[in-house]
Design a protein around this motif. Structure first.
Motif, PDB file in Angstrom:
ATOM      1  N   ASP A 218      11.807  -9.438 -59.050  1.00 26.54           N
ATOM      2  CA  ASP A 218      10.955  -9.205 -57.840  1.00 26.54           C
ATOM      3  C   ASP A 218      11.629 -10.150 -56.496  1.00 26.54           C
ATOM      4  N   ARG A 219      12.062  -9.570 -56.147  1.00 23.65           N
ATOM      5  CA  ARG A 219      13.270  -9.751 -55.102  1.00 23.65           C
ATOM      6  C   ARG A 219      12.057 -10.951 -53.882  1.00 23.65           C
ATOM      7  N   THR A 220      10.701 -10.976 -53.529  1.00 26.47           N
ATOM      8  CA  THR A 220      10.414 -11.401 -52.870  1.00 26.47           C
ATOM      9  C   THR A 220       9.521 -13.224 -53.572  1.00 26.47           C
ATOM     10  N   GLN A 221       9.178 -12.749 -55.205  1.00 26.55           N
ATOM     11  CA  GLN A 221       8.962 -14.250 -55.133  1.00 26.55           C
ATOM     12  C   GLN A 221      10.666 -14.746 -55.286  1.00 26.55           C
ATOM     13  N   ARG A 222      11.690 -13.846 -55.875  1.00 23.84           N
ATOM     14  CA  ARG A 222      12.960 -14.845 -55.791  1.00 23.84           C
ATOM     15  C   ARG A 222      12.739 -15.836 -54.653  1.00 23.84           C
ATOM     16  N   ARG A 223      12.508 -15.086 -53.815  1.00 20.50           N
ATOM     17  CA  ARG A 223      12.810 -15.545 -52.260  1.00 20.50           C
ATOM     18  C   ARG A 223      12.190 -16.473 -51.475  1.00 20.50           C
ATOM     19  N   ASP A 224      10.514 -16.550 -51.973  1.00 20.01           N
ATOM     20  CA  ASP A 224       9.603 -17.272 -51.876  1.00 20.01           C
ATOM     21  C   ASP A 224      10.536 -18.521 -53.152  1.00 20.01           C
ATOM     22  N   GLU A 225      10.898 -18.139 -54.211  1.00 20.24           N
ATOM     23  CA  GLU A 225      11.423 -19.623 -55.061  1.00 20.24           C
ATOM     24  C   GLU A 225      12.347 -20.267 -54.412  1.00 20.24           C
ATOM     25  N   VAL A 226      13.145 -19.725 -53.586  1.00 18.14           N
ATOM     26  CA  VAL A 226      14.722 -19.924 -53.326  1.00 18.14           C
ATOM     27  C   VAL A 226      13.986 -20.914 -51.452  1.00 18.14           C
ATOM     28  N   ALA A 227      13.136 -20.755 -51.224  1.00 12.73           N
ATOM     29  CA  ALA A 227      12.833 -21.043 -49.748  1.00 12.73           C
ATOM     30  C   ALA A 227      11.871 -22.452 -50.535  1.00 12.73           C
ATOM     31  N   ALA A 228      11.362 -22.057 -51.302  1.00 14.96           N
ATOM     32  CA  ALA A 228      10.856 -23.769 -52.100  1.00 14.96           C
ATOM     33  C   ALA A 228      12.109 -24.859 -53.102  1.00 14.96           C
ATOM     34  N   ALA A 229      12.716 -23.622 -52.970  1.00 14.16           N
ATOM     35  CA  ALA A 229      14.156 -25.218 -53.385  1.00 14.16           C
ATOM     36  C   ALA A 229      14.014 -26.094 -52.284  1.00 14.16           C
TER      37      ALA A 229
ATOM     38  N   ASN B  21      20.606 -32.829 -43.642  1.00 17.48           N
ATOM     39  CA  ASN B  21      22.521 -32.835 -44.323  1.00 17.48           C
ATOM     40  C   ASN B  21      22.423 -32.443 -45.162  1.00 17.48           C
ATOM     41  N   ALA B  22      22.225 -32.385 -46.468  1.00 16.37           N
ATOM     42  CA  ALA B  22      21.782 -32.041 -47.516  1.00 16.37           C
ATOM     43  C   ALA B  22      22.184 -30.599 -47.600  1.00 16.37           C
ATOM     44  N   VAL B  23      21.268 -29.757 -46.672  1.00 23.98           N
ATOM     45  CA  VAL B  23      21.410 -28.567 -47.028  1.00 23.98           C
ATOM     46  C   VAL B  23      22.408 -27.875 -46.740  1.00 23.98           C
ATOM     47  N   SER B  24      22.840 -27.060 -47.576  1.00 21.67           N
ATOM     48  CA  SER B  24      23.949 -26.407 -47.515  1.00 21.67           C
ATOM     49  C   SER B  24      23.379 -24.521 -48.634  1.00 21.67           C
ATOM     50  N   LEU B  25      23.682 -23.341 -48.306  1.00 25.68           N
ATOM     51  CA  LEU B  25      23.517 -22.315 -49.002  1.00 25.68           C
ATOM     52  C   LEU B  25      23.807 -23.033 -50.711  1.00 25.68           C
ATOM     53  N   ARG B  26      24.774 -23.608 -50.527  1.00 26.93           N
ATOM     54  CA  ARG B  26      25.509 -24.155 -52.499  1.00 26.93           C
ATOM     55  C   ARG B  26      24.148 -25.078 -52.952  1.00 26.93           C
ATOM     56  N   ARG B  27      24.153 -26.054 -52.271  1.00 22.40           N
ATOM     57  CA  ARG B  27      23.193 -27.063 -52.557  1.00 22.40           C
ATOM     58  C   ARG B  27      21.910 -26.191 -53.019  1.00 22.40           C
TER      59      ARG B  27
ATOM     60  N   GLY C 182      18.710 -23.473 -59.523  1.00 21.81           N
ATOM     61  CA  GLY C 182      19.551 -22.799 -61.019  1.00 21.81           C
ATOM     62  C   GLY C 182      19.809 -21.429 -60.240  1.00 21.81           C
ATOM     63  N   LEU C 183      20.943 -20.980 -59.454  1.00 21.88           N
ATOM     64  CA  LEU C 183      21.085 -20.151 -59.215  1.00 21.88           C
ATOM     65  C   LEU C 183      22.657 -20.274 -58.895  1.00 21.88           C
ATOM     66  N   SER C 184      23.878 -19.447 -59.496  1.00 17.27           N
ATOM     67  CA  SER C 184      25.025 -18.931 -58.123  1.00 17.27           C
ATOM     68  C   SER C 184      24.964 -18.566 -57.155  1.00 17.27           C
ATOM     69  N   LEU C 185      26.010 -18.922 -55.956  1.00 13.71           N
ATOM     70  CA  LEU C 185      25.902 -19.431 -54.482  1.00 13.71           C
ATOM     71  C   LEU C 185      25.707 -17.778 -54.667  1.00 13.71           C
ATOM     72  N   GLY C 186      26.483 -16.689 -55.063  1.00 16.86           N
ATOM     73  CA  GLY C 186      26.697 -15.153 -55.399  1.00 16.86           C
ATOM     74  C   GLY C 186      25.390 -14.578 -55.467  1.00 16.86           C
ATOM     75  N   SER C 187      24.955 -15.661 -56.459  1.00 19.10           N
ATOM     76  CA  SER C 187      23.487 -15.170 -57.307  1.00 19.10           C
ATOM     77  C   SER C 187      22.136 -14.772 -55.671  1.00 19.10           C
ATOM     78  N   LEU C 188      22.250 -16.222 -55.560  1.00 18.17           N
ATOM     79  CA  LEU C 188      21.688 -16.641 -53.838  1.00 18.17           C
ATOM     80  C   LEU C 188      22.155 -15.302 -53.024  1.00 18.17           C
ATOM     81  N   GLN C 189      23.013 -15.520 -52.669  1.00 22.08           N
ATOM     82  CA  GLN C 189      23.457 -14.671 -51.196  1.00 22.08           C
ATOM     83  C   GLN C 189      23.053 -12.813 -51.440  1.00 22.08           C
ATOM     84  N   HIS C 190      22.345 -12.420 -52.609  1.00 24.53           N
ATOM     85  CA  HIS C 190      21.877 -11.263 -52.590  1.00 24.53           C
ATOM     86  C   HIS C 190      20.736 -11.339 -51.620  1.00 24.53           C
ATOM     87  N   TYR C 191      19.615 -12.544 -52.116  1.00 23.31           N
ATOM     88  CA  TYR C 191      18.392 -12.526 -51.242  1.00 23.31           C
ATOM     89  C   TYR C 191      18.667 -12.691 -49.442  1.00 23.31           C
TER      90      TYR C 191
END
Length: 207
Positions: A6-17, A28-34, A40-49
């Motif tokens: 579920d795309r919305t659910q995954r985006r919400d999970e990333v936002a919570a992270a 200062n610690a916040v970056s896409l990779r971190r 619990g995702l790879s950077l490539g997976s996160l960039q799908h969202y």
């Protein structure tokens, strides 16, 4: 068969992270990779969202604004009863302070709970300063709440001019915003902030 996500659910999970990481280690610690690692995702997976960090931040802040909008509806409903104007305004403003106990039967949020809510609010304000759409949305909610508080003040003392009631309402909202800043610095705790609100609401309703 590939797993359906579920795309919305995954985006919400990333936002919570993102919020967890920012609270635990600072912005200062916040970056896409971190954030990807926290979720619990790879950077490539996160960039799908999310196209980038700005896209992620706007989405995360939008989620906080959704919560604030829901809270605003509750606040306006509470303020709609003119028979208990002072207690209604006091209740609404105290609820704007994360972690403030409503009464002796209410269990305050644990420190991490209220502090992360304060941090999220500050992030919304900071982001809105650079995003006209977010700024307009935040201002509209503030205007509606100020109008409702002004109406409660005027109903309790009809001789008070609408202009004075509006200025007093803005003053009370400014007080809450200042208390939130003090909470973020740990100058005060939620219960102290609630006591300040109780005092100044009483003064605003004194003829």
């Amino acid at each position: 068969m590939p797993k359906i996500v579920d795309r919305t659910q995954r985006r919400d999970e990333v936002a919570a992270a993102l919020w967890r990481l920012a609270f635990r280690e600072g912005w200062n610690a916040v970056s896409l990779r971190r954030v990807a690692g926290e979720a619990g995702l790879s950077l490539g997976s996160l960039q799908h969202y999310f196209a980038g960090i700005d896209d992620l931040l706007d989405y995360s802040v939008g989620g906080v604004l959704d919560i604030l909008d829901d809270r605003l509806l509750d606040q306006l409903t509470t303020l709609a009863d003119p028979g208990h104007a002072e207690s209604a305004v006091r209740e609404v403003l105290r609820k704007m302070i994360p972690g403030a106990a409503e009464d002796s039967a209410t269990t305050p949020l644990p420190e991490n709970g209220w502090r992360i809510q304060v941090m999220a609010w500050l992030a919304v304000v900071n982001r809105a300063a650079r995003n006209p759409d977010l700024s307009a949305r935040l201002s509209a909610g503030s205007d509606r709440l100020a109008d409702a508080i002004a109406a409660a003040l005027h109903a309790s003392a009809p001789r008070r001019s609408p202009g004075d009631a509006r200025r007093d309402a803005r003053g009370l909202l400014s007080l809450v915003e200042g208390l939130l800043l003090q909470l973020s610095r740990r100058d005060i705790d939620p219960d102290e902030a609630a006591q300040v609100i109780t005092r100044f609401v009483a003064l605003a309703f004194t003829p």
